[in-house]
Design an enzyme around this catalytic site. Structure first.
Site, PDB file in Angstrom:
ATOM      1  N   GLY A   1       2.205   2.424  10.920  1.00  0.00           N
ATOM      2  CA  GLY A   1       3.159   3.520  10.802  1.00  0.00           C
ATOM      3  C   GLY A   1       3.852   3.897  12.097  1.00  0.00           C
ATOM      4  O   GLY A   1       4.495   4.940  12.183  1.00  0.00           O
TER       5      GLY A   1
ATOM      6  N   ASN B   1       0.868  -1.182   0.000  1.00  0.00           N
ATOM      7  CA  ASN B   1       0.000   0.000   0.000  1.00  0.00           C
ATOM      8  C   ASN B   1       0.904   1.230   0.000  1.00  0.00           C
ATOM      9  O   ASN B   1       1.481   1.573   1.022  1.00  0.00           O
ATOM     10  CB  ASN B   1      -0.887  -0.042   1.261  1.00  0.00           C
ATOM     11  CG  ASN B   1      -1.707   1.224   1.430  1.00  0.00           C
ATOM     12  OD1 ASN B   1      -1.803   2.046   0.519  1.00  0.00           O
ATOM     13  ND2 ASN B   1      -2.308   1.378   2.611  1.00  0.00           N
TER      14      ASN B   1
ATOM     15  N   LYS C   1       0.166   4.250  -0.255  1.00  0.00           N
ATOM     16  CA  LYS C   1      -0.448   5.453   0.326  1.00  0.00           C
ATOM     17  C   LYS C   1      -0.175   6.653  -0.594  1.00  0.00           C
ATOM     18  O   LYS C   1      -0.110   6.487  -1.817  1.00  0.00           O
ATOM     19  CB  LYS C   1       0.048   5.667   1.757  1.00  0.00           C
ATOM     20  CG  LYS C   1      -0.121   4.398   2.605  1.00  0.00           C
ATOM     21  CD  LYS C   1       0.054   4.607   4.066  1.00  0.00           C
ATOM     22  CE  LYS C   1      -0.157   3.291   4.798  1.00  0.00           C
ATOM     23  NZ  LYS C   1      -0.080   3.420   6.237  1.00  0.00           N
TER      24      LYS C   1
ATOM     25  N   SER D   1       3.138  -1.896  10.514  1.00  0.00           N
ATOM     26  CA  SER D   1       4.572  -1.947  10.817  1.00  0.00           C
ATOM     27  C   SER D   1       5.216  -3.296  10.488  1.00  0.00           C
ATOM     28  O   SER D   1       6.099  -3.759  11.226  1.00  0.00           O
ATOM     29  CB  SER D   1       4.837  -1.555  12.278  1.00  0.00           C
ATOM     30  OG  SER D   1       4.489  -0.198  12.481  1.00  0.00           O
TER      31      SER D   1
ATOM     32  N   HIS E   1      -9.565   1.258   4.870  1.00  0.00           N
ATOM     33  CA  HIS E   1      -8.296   1.454   5.572  1.00  0.00           C
ATOM     34  C   HIS E   1      -8.520   2.431   6.730  1.00  0.00           C
ATOM     35  O   HIS E   1      -9.295   3.378   6.608  1.00  0.00           O
ATOM     36  CB  HIS E   1      -7.238   2.002   4.603  1.00  0.00           C
ATOM     37  CG  HIS E   1      -5.873   2.001   5.193  1.00  0.00           C
ATOM     38  ND1 HIS E   1      -5.455   2.969   6.081  1.00  0.00           N
ATOM     39  CD2 HIS E   1      -4.844   1.134   5.074  1.00  0.00           C
ATOM     40  CE1 HIS E   1      -4.215   2.701   6.462  1.00  0.00           C
ATOM     41  NE2 HIS E   1      -3.821   1.581   5.870  1.00  0.00           N
TER      42      HIS E   1
ATOM     43  N   GLU F   1      -6.853   4.818   7.800  1.00  0.00           N
ATOM     44  CA  GLU F   1      -6.609   6.234   7.469  1.00  0.00           C
ATOM     45  C   GLU F   1      -7.832   6.840   6.776  1.00  0.00           C
ATOM     46  O   GLU F   1      -8.164   7.999   6.985  1.00  0.00           O
ATOM     47  CB  GLU F   1      -5.334   6.361   6.617  1.00  0.00           C
ATOM     48  CG  GLU F   1      -4.090   6.168   7.475  1.00  0.00           C
ATOM     49  CD  GLU F   1      -2.866   5.637   6.752  1.00  0.00           C
ATOM     50  OE1 GLU F   1      -2.832   5.669   5.505  1.00  0.00           O
ATOM     51  OE2 GLU F   1      -1.942   5.179   7.447  1.00  0.00           O
TER      52      GLU F   1
HETATM   53  P1  PGA Z   1       2.708   0.463   7.735  1.00  0.00           P
HETATM   54  O1  PGA Z   1       1.255   0.659   7.081  1.00  0.00           O
HETATM   55  O2  PGA Z   1       3.268  -0.824   7.200  1.00  0.00           O
HETATM   56  O3  PGA Z   1       3.479   1.657   7.314  1.00  0.00           O
HETATM   57  O4  PGA Z   1       2.492   0.397   9.225  1.00  0.00           O
HETATM   58  C1  PGA Z   1       0.426  -0.439   6.867  1.00  0.00           C
HETATM   59  C2  PGA Z   1      -0.890   0.013   6.306  1.00  0.00           C
HETATM   60  O5  PGA Z   1      -1.379   1.079   6.685  1.00  0.00           O
HETATM   61  O6  PGA Z   1      -1.483  -0.663   5.448  1.00  0.00           O
END
Ligand code: PGA
Length: 257
Positions: A174, A9, A11, A214, A96, A98
């Site tokens: 994140g 992803n 983003k 993460s 998601h 976010e």
């Molecule tokens: P991250 O994000 O691996 O940076 O924690 C994962 C995600 O939001 O899909």
């Protein structure tokens, strides 16, 4: 056996030009496809570039990060399922955290998006997960059950078979603080139980449930080898070809339970 799935992803990262550099470099690493299924989800603006570089029969699937539930109309700034299909997407990330937290996507919206994706023959990657406060209040299972109940409401078994679920604890996204393997396994098990009760054990066994939050080259193997974790939704660590490739290499076939 469920084939593991690793989804990158991106983003809101990489221009179309940067995406081209990434894809060329990434493809050079492989002389044969890996044993895991791989999907990349670039921003809308890079989908066309990535699609062209991957070519028509690539082992890498193309996904979008969001869609609107209507096919067309007066929805300034939105992108619809038919538009994504036309750009060669076969997957779309829905719900998601976010989107839920920063852009107000509610469970009811997520439900409409899942249905819109299925109508367009896009395979939804449905994200669910609890906040830290919810975990600390011992609400993890009920929050996830609510999210799943809304998003998957009255789906046929046939439709469910095209859905991938991603368990993404909000506190792990994140932050550099991934869930422990044990925490992830516990939630994955409860998701599978939910699917078995709502549909059937066969449907539950056939559904891929990813972990996200993460995931790094360092922790990928222990997460991906765990019982019932069928892959990963990777954010930060998918933006560099070496770390993404290391995570893909950590994924192996998993047993049905
Ligand atoms: P991250 O994000 O691996 O940076 O924690 C994962 C995600 O939001 O899909």
């Amino acid at each position: 056996m469920r084939t593991p799935l690793i989804v990158g992803n991106w983003k809101m990262n990489k221009t179309a030009s940067e995406a081209a550099v990434f894809v060329r470099e990434f493809l050079q690493r492989y002389t044969a496809p890996p044993s895991a299924d791989v999907v990349v989800a670039p921003p809308f603006t890079a989908l066309e570039t990535v699609r062209t570089l991957l070519g028509p029969s690539s082992w890498i699937g193309l996904g979008a990060q969001n869609l609107h539930w209507e096919s067309q109309g007066a929805f300034t700034g939105e992108v619809s399922g038919p538009m994504l299909r036309d750009l060669g997407c076969s997957f779309v990330i829905v719900g998601h955290s976010e989107r839920r937290l920063l852009f107000g996507d509610k469970d009811a919206d997520v439900q409409k998006k899942v249905r819109a994706a299925l109508t367009q023959r896009l395979r939804p990657i449905l994200c669910v997960g609890e906040s830290l406060a919810e975990r600390e209040a011992d609400l993890t299972e009920s929050i996830i059950t609510d999210q799943l109940s809304a998003a998957l409401d009255r789906l046929s078994a046939q439709d469910l078979a095209t859905v991938t679920i991603a368990y993404e604890p909000v506190w792990a996204i994140g932050t550099g603080r991934a869930a422990t393997t044990e925490q992830a396994v516990t939630v994955h098990r409860s998701i599978r139980t939910f699917l078995a009760k709502g549909w059937s054990q066969d449907a539950a066994d056939a559904t891929r449930i990813l972990y996200g939050g993460s995931v790094t080259p360092q922790n990928a193997a222990s997460l991906l080898e765990a019982d019932g974790i069928d892959g990963a939704l990777v954010g930060g660590a998918c933006l560099k070809t070496d770390s993404f490739a290391t995570i893909i290499a950590a994924a192996r076939n998993t047993s049905p339970h």
